[in-house]
Write a protein that holds these residues in place. Structure first.
Motif, short mmCIF file in Angstrom:
data_model
loop_
_atom_site.label_atom_id
_atom_site.label_comp_id
_atom_site.label_asym_id
_atom_site.label_seq_id
_atom_site.Cartn_x
_atom_site.Cartn_y
_atom_site.Cartn_z
N LEU A 133 4.83 14.86 5.69
CA LEU A 133 4.93 15.93 4.85
C LEU A 133 6.21 16.66 4.82
CD1 LEU A 133 1.29 16.37 4.86
CD2 LEU A 133 2.46 14.75 3.16
N THR A 134 6.69 17.29 5.94
CA THR A 134 7.79 18.31 6.09
C THR A 134 8.80 17.82 6.56
OG1 THR A 134 7.16 18.29 8.82
CG2 THR A 134 5.47 20.08 6.84
N THR A 135 9.08 16.78 6.75
CA THR A 135 10.85 15.87 7.23
C THR A 135 10.65 14.44 6.54
OG1 THR A 135 10.14 14.57 9.26
CG2 THR A 135 10.61 17.20 9.55
N GLY A 136 9.41 13.96 5.79
CA GLY A 136 9.96 12.27 6.03
C GLY A 136 9.55 11.49 6.47
N ARG A 137 9.51 11.83 8.09
CA ARG A 137 9.48 10.85 9.01
C ARG A 137 8.49 11.62 10.13
NH1 ARG A 137 13.80 13.51 8.99
NH2 ARG A 137 14.95 13.91 10.91
N ALA A 138 8.23 10.37 10.78
CA ALA A 138 7.92 10.57 12.22
C ALA A 138 7.80 9.99 13.15
CB ALA A 138 5.98 10.85 12.22
N LEU A 193 0.74 -1.11 0.03
CA LEU A 193 -0.02 0.70 -0.55
C LEU A 193 0.79 1.48 -0.07
CD1 LEU A 193 -2.49 1.19 0.13
CD2 LEU A 193 -2.42 1.15 2.65
N THR A 194 0.67 2.63 -1.15
CA THR A 194 0.93 3.39 -0.87
C THR A 194 0.16 4.50 -1.32
OG1 THR A 194 1.13 3.71 -2.92
CG2 THR A 194 3.59 2.83 -2.07
N VAL A 195 0.31 5.61 -0.06
CA VAL A 195 -0.35 6.48 0.62
C VAL A 195 0.21 8.26 -1.02
CG1 VAL A 195 -1.20 8.54 1.78
CG2 VAL A 195 -1.26 5.54 1.97
N ALA A 196 -0.25 8.53 -2.02
CA ALA A 196 0.07 9.46 -2.42
C ALA A 196 0.11 10.88 -1.03
CB ALA A 196 -0.73 10.40 -3.41
N ARG A 197 1.17 11.43 -1.65
CA ARG A 197 1.18 12.57 -0.82
C ARG A 197 0.47 13.43 -0.41
NH1 ARG A 197 5.26 15.74 1.47
NH2 ARG A 197 5.25 18.31 1.07
N ASP A 198 -0.73 13.71 -2.02
CA ASP A 198 -1.43 14.62 -1.54
C ASP A 198 -2.56 14.39 -0.76
OD1 ASP A 198 0.37 16.55 -3.54
OD2 ASP A 198 -1.00 15.80 -5.04
N HIS A 199 -2.81 13.25 -0.87
CA HIS A 199 -4.20 12.36 -0.59
C HIS A 199 -3.53 12.75 1.49
CE1 HIS A 199 -4.83 9.66 -4.11
NE2 HIS A 199 -5.45 11.53 -3.51
N LEU A 200 -2.16 12.56 2.13
CA LEU A 200 -2.10 12.34 3.29
C LEU A 200 -1.72 14.28 3.14
CD1 LEU A 200 -0.67 11.13 5.65
CD2 LEU A 200 1.67 11.85 4.88
N ARG A 201 -1.54 15.01 1.96
CA ARG A 201 -1.62 16.57 2.71
C ARG A 201 -3.84 17.06 3.11
NH1 ARG A 201 -3.91 20.73 1.63
NH2 ARG A 201 -4.10 20.74 -0.04
N LEU A 202 -4.57 16.43 2.23
CA LEU A 202 -5.50 16.48 2.84
C LEU A 202 -6.32 15.76 3.52
CD1 LEU A 202 -6.56 16.03 -1.18
CD2 LEU A 202 -6.70 18.40 0.50
N ARG A 203 -5.82 14.96 3.83
CA ARG A 203 -6.18 14.00 5.22
C ARG A 203 -5.49 15.04 6.41
NH1 ARG A 203 -10.07 12.53 7.80
NH2 ARG A 203 -9.96 10.70 9.46
N CYS A 204 -4.59 15.11 6.29
CA CYS A 204 -3.97 15.60 7.60
C CYS A 204 -4.85 16.94 7.89
CB CYS A 204 -2.77 16.52 7.64
SG CYS A 204 -1.22 14.70 7.50
N GLU A 205 -5.42 17.53 6.73
CA GLU A 205 -6.00 19.46 6.93
C GLU A 205 -7.29 19.22 7.01
OE1 GLU A 205 -6.79 22.89 3.51
OE2 GLU A 205 -7.08 20.95 2.46
N GLN A 206 -7.74 18.27 6.62
CA GLN A 206 -8.95 17.77 7.30
C GLN A 206 -9.20 17.79 8.74
OE1 GLN A 206 -11.17 14.15 5.85
NE2 GLN A 206 -12.62 14.63 6.22
#
Length: 134
Positions: free
Chosen positions: A68-73, A11-24
């Motif tokens: 999204l900002t650093t590539g890791r968490a 499974l891969t999550v597109a960066r745009d999808h992750l950004r939208l989910r974080c924004e939401q």
């Protein structure tokens, strides 16, 4: 996973999808915090409950922002708060106080709860701004 095939390994999550989910997540939390404060500001015990319940979901969203900002968490809540403080210039003491409140290790008075609520609201607003700029 304890046993069997790892069905999520491909499974891969597109960066745009992750950004939208974080924004939401962050924007919804911001709206809820504003609404809760208007309804509960005179009841400090309710403010405490709101803060204690909101910090976990915020840290989950914050982990996505860190990716999204650093590539890791980090995975642990305290480590997410520390990394976000460092990487995103967030109020580390405020985040640590919120975690301590949730754990029952910090019991501020009514004025302290209102101050902490304000710190949290400002932090969530700051992260919302960060996500908007991504």
């Amino acid at each position: 996973m304890l046993w069997g095939k790892d069905v999520l390994s491909g499974l891969t999550v597109a960066r745009d999808h992750l950004r939208l989910r974080c924004e939401q997540e962050i924007e919804n939390l911001l709206l809820r915090l504003r609404q809760f404060y208007l309804l509960r500001e005179v009841h400090s015990e309710r403010i405490e409950g709101t803060l204690a319940s909101a910090i976990s979901s915020f840290l989950t969203g914050l982990a996505g922002v860190l990716i999204l900002t650093t590539g890791r968490a980090p995975i642990q809540k305290a480590a997410i708060a520390e990394a976000a403080s460092r990487e995103l210039s967030l109020d580390e003491k405020g985040l640590q106080d919120l975690l301590a409140l949730k754990a029952g290790k910090f019991k501020p008075n009514a004025d302290g709860l209102k101050r902490l609520y304000g710190v949290f609201l400002e932090t969530v607003e700051r992260v919302a701004g960060i996500v908007d700029r991504l």
